[in-house]
Design an enzyme around this catalytic site. Structure first.
Site, PDB file in Angstrom:
ATOM      1  N   ASP A   1       7.254   5.310  -3.901  1.00 58.25           N
ATOM      2  CA  ASP A   1       6.133   4.432  -3.253  1.00 58.25           C
ATOM      3  C   ASP A   1       4.977   5.191  -3.442  1.00 58.25           C
ATOM      4  OD1 ASP A   1       4.977   2.682  -1.664  1.00 58.25           O
ATOM      5  OD2 ASP A   1       5.880   3.812   0.294  1.00 58.25           O
TER       6      ASP A   1
ATOM      7  N   ASP B   1       4.519  -1.846  -5.074  1.00 53.69           N
ATOM      8  CA  ASP B   1       4.156  -0.519  -5.246  1.00 53.69           C
ATOM      9  C   ASP B   1       5.394   0.628  -5.081  1.00 53.69           C
ATOM     10  OD1 ASP B   1       4.163  -0.414  -2.546  1.00 53.69           O
ATOM     11  OD2 ASP B   1       2.680   1.321  -2.590  1.00 53.69           O
ATOM     12  N   GLU B   2       6.702  -0.280  -4.891  1.00 53.99           N
ATOM     13  CA  GLU B   2       7.844   0.427  -4.676  1.00 53.99           C
ATOM     14  C   GLU B   2       8.836   0.040  -5.869  1.00 53.99           C
ATOM     15  OE1 GLU B   2       9.511   0.424  -0.382  1.00 53.99           O
ATOM     16  OE2 GLU B   2       7.896  -1.099  -0.695  1.00 53.99           O
TER      17      GLU B   2
HETATM   18  P1  TTP Z   1       2.461  -0.112   1.583  1.00 52.40           P
HETATM   19  O1  TTP Z   1       3.227   0.642   0.470  1.00 52.40           O
HETATM   20  O2  TTP Z   1       3.378  -0.655   2.792  1.00 52.40           O
HETATM   21  O3  TTP Z   1       1.061   0.953   1.999  1.00 52.40           O
HETATM   22  P2  TTP Z   1       0.341   1.822   1.065  1.00 52.40           P
HETATM   23  O4  TTP Z   1       0.747   1.910  -0.135  1.00 52.40           O
HETATM   24  O5  TTP Z   1      -0.994   1.171   1.378  1.00 52.40           O
HETATM   25  O6  TTP Z   1       0.388   3.148   1.957  1.00 52.40           O
HETATM   26  P3  TTP Z   1       1.688   4.499   2.135  1.00 52.40           P
HETATM   27  O7  TTP Z   1       2.794   3.784   1.408  1.00 52.40           O
HETATM   28  O8  TTP Z   1       1.257   5.283   1.920  1.00 52.40           O
HETATM   29  O9  TTP Z   1       1.941   3.986   3.856  1.00 52.40           O
HETATM   30  O10 TTP Z   1       2.050  -1.234   0.667  1.00 52.40           O
HETATM   31  C1  TTP Z   1       1.419  -1.204  -0.587  1.00 52.40           C
HETATM   32  C2  TTP Z   1       0.197  -2.054  -1.062  1.00 52.40           C
HETATM   33  O11 TTP Z   1       0.547  -3.420  -0.489  1.00 52.40           O
HETATM   34  C3  TTP Z   1      -0.851  -1.694   0.021  1.00 52.40           C
HETATM   35  O12 TTP Z   1      -1.751  -0.908  -0.526  1.00 52.40           O
HETATM   36  C4  TTP Z   1      -1.563  -3.189   0.227  1.00 52.40           C
HETATM   37  C5  TTP Z   1      -0.312  -4.041  -0.003  1.00 52.40           C
HETATM   38  N1  TTP Z   1       0.329  -4.439   1.522  1.00 52.40           N
HETATM   39  C6  TTP Z   1       0.927  -6.041   1.655  1.00 52.40           C
HETATM   40  O13 TTP Z   1       0.499  -6.801   0.447  1.00 52.40           O
HETATM   41  N2  TTP Z   1       1.238  -6.612   2.659  1.00 52.40           N
HETATM   42  C7  TTP Z   1       1.534  -5.550   3.782  1.00 52.40           C
HETATM   43  O14 TTP Z   1       1.935  -6.017   4.789  1.00 52.40           O
HETATM   44  C8  TTP Z   1       1.090  -4.250   3.708  1.00 52.40           C
HETATM   45  C9  TTP Z   1       1.353  -3.188   4.961  1.00 52.40           C
HETATM   46  C10 TTP Z   1       0.426  -3.604   2.594  1.00 52.40           C
HETATM   47 CA    CA Z   2       2.877   2.359  -0.732  1.00 47.28          CA
END
Ligand code: TTP
Ligand code: CA
Length: 432
Positions: free
Chosen positions: A54, A151-152
């Site tokens: 992730d 992003d995962e």
């Molecule tokens: P996440 O993986 O939830 O968050 P992140 O990568 O920004 O932070 P981390 O993993 O370090 O906690 O989300 C990935 C991307 O997806 C994020 O940058 C913005 C988007 N996103 C959504 O589309 N919907 C959501 O509900 C959230 C939380 C993020």
């Molecule tokens: Ca993330």
């Protein structure tokens, strides 16, 4: 609060603000082969090694990478001009000051007056994810890779490694490679099933690498709050709380019949996930893409032919790169044009040969453009869009009948260069 309609922000289950958003993420359901096949002897995976990865603060990290002045600063993505917009994500520096996803930028600035709020540039983040998926193919066969969200992804390491030591070594190799090609960090979890691998990722962020084994699962996972488990949203966790189940450990130790009584078959599944009895496999996309599209709205409207050619070429290259990364070729192309006054014109052309070649797509798009309404100094073009349809797998993996001798260009190698040094680094000569 205003709604976000961007396709690059998809509300997640359980978000407080999920009602505010128009699009709903449909998560792929975990499947339980041992339940489906009625094979009751198998209750958990044995000798299997899954990695989950992730990106850390994904959109914000990409922006900080691309602009060194933003590094180490509180940054959020999702802003619009001025102070409007909603925080889609925030850098860890901003989070430390209380900025959280879903806040309005105005609200976030109350916690963090220095917050730098940036607009969301989705295609850039999408390209990063595509590069990650391609890089993973250097380590494991394609059928071992599952893109799970923007992003995962999950990777089945089992065909390559025999124990946790090797799995962690391979995982760290993958992390280094991502840093090398994209200059970005991911956090990674490794475990014997997908659920625990995903939970392991949360153990250390950013840039973490955590391993959960059958032996350490109680120490590492059982104290986590139950809603951290996939599928357990706000409402379910409220009902679990009423049953005295607060942590994943509580859920693992719960009574199967009580869970079934309260939640039906889902109750059994939640309990199994918590116990590490997830026997799901990598889920591959079964439906090949039917079309790919890309629109680009320009901050400065254009009308000069050189700028228009440049724009069409840029979108065409992006689409071709996407086609190649998915090993697809297209038989039909669509070009659209939106003017400052929102007037719209578009056209289609069927290609003589299916292709994913930058030059063929550009030439065909220009053929369409010749038939469209032309922008002028009085009425400039604000947005160009391109779509490709009639997609097929590129079986030859060459770049098709460009010339009579079927000469192929080293696009895949060029794509790698672009991934490393940016879109502008190299460009196939297209005569303007
Ligand atoms: P996440 O993986 O939830 O968050 P992140 O990568 O920004 O932070 P981390 O993993 O370090 O906690 O989300 C990935 C991307 O997806 C994020 O940058 C913005 C988007 N996103 C959504 O589309 N919907 C959501 O509900 C959230 C939380 C993020
Ligand atoms: Ca993330």
């Amino acid at each position: 609060m205003k709604t976000i309609s961007s396709s690059f922000f998809i509300p997640r289950e359980g978000n407080d603000f999920s009602d505010l958003f128009k699009r709903v993420r449909i998560m792929p359901l975990y499947s339980f082969p041992h339940i489906k096949n009625m094979n009751c002897h198998i209750t958990e995976h044995r000798n299997r090694f899954f990695a989950h990865m992730d990106f850390d603060a994904f959109y914000a990290q990409v922006e900080q990478r691309d602009n060194p002045k933003l590094r180490g600063k509180p940054v959020s993505v999702g802003g619009m001009e001025g102070a409007k917009g909603i925080v889609m994500t925030a850098s860890y520096e901003a989070r430390a000051q209380g900025v959280a996803t879903g806040m309005s930028v105005l609200e976030a600035r109350k916690f963090c007056p220095d917050l730098i709020s940036l607009p969301c540039y989705g295609p850039k983040y999408e390209a990063v994810t595509l590069n990650l998926l391609n890089a993973l193919k250097e380590f494991v066969p394609e059928e071992c890779i599952e893109q799970y969200s923007v992003d995962e992804c999950f990777v089945d390491l089992s065909p390559i490694v025999k124990n946790y030591y090797q799995a962690a070594k391979l995982g760290s190799g993958i992390k280094n490679r991502i840093r090398e090609i994209e200059n970005l960090t991911v956090s990674m979890g490794i475990s014997y099933n997908k659920t625990f691998a995903k939970l392991a990722t949360k153990l250390k962020k950013p840039d973490g690498l955590s391993v959960v084994t059958q032996e350490n699962k109680e120490a590492k996972i059982y104290s986590m709050a139950a809603p951290k488990l996939w599928g357990v949203g706000k409402r379910i966790s409220f009902r679990l709380g009423a049953m005295g189940i607060i942590t994943i450990g509580d859920l693992a130790g719960s009574s199967q019949s009580a869970m079934k009584k309260e939640f039906g078959v889902n109750g059994i599944i939640f309990r199994k996930l918590a116990r590490g009895e997830d026997t799901s496999e990598i889920i591959l996309k079964t439906n090949p893409e039917k079309s790919l599209t890309h629109n680009h709205t320009m901050s400065e409207p254009i009308y000069k032919i050189d700028n228009i050619k440049k724009e069409i070429r840029r979108i065409g290259e992006y689409i071709c790169r996407k086609l190649r990364s998915k090993n697809l070729i297209a038989g039909n192309i669509h070009l659209s044009l939106r003017f400052e006054n929102l007037q719209y014109d578009s056209g289609n052309v069927k290609l003589t040969n299916h292709t994913n070649d930058d030059r063929e797509i550009f030439n065909s798009a220009m053929m369409i453009y010749q038939k469209l309404l032309k922008p002028s100094a009085k009425l400039k073009a604000r947005q160009f869009g391109m779509g490709v349809f009639d997609l097929h797998i590129d079986r030859k993996n060459t770049n098709l009948n460009l010339f009579d001798n079927n000469y192929s260009l080293p696009y895949l190698a060029l794509d790698k260069l672009k991934s490393k040094y940016g879109e502008e680094i190299i460009r196939i000569g297209i005569e303007n």
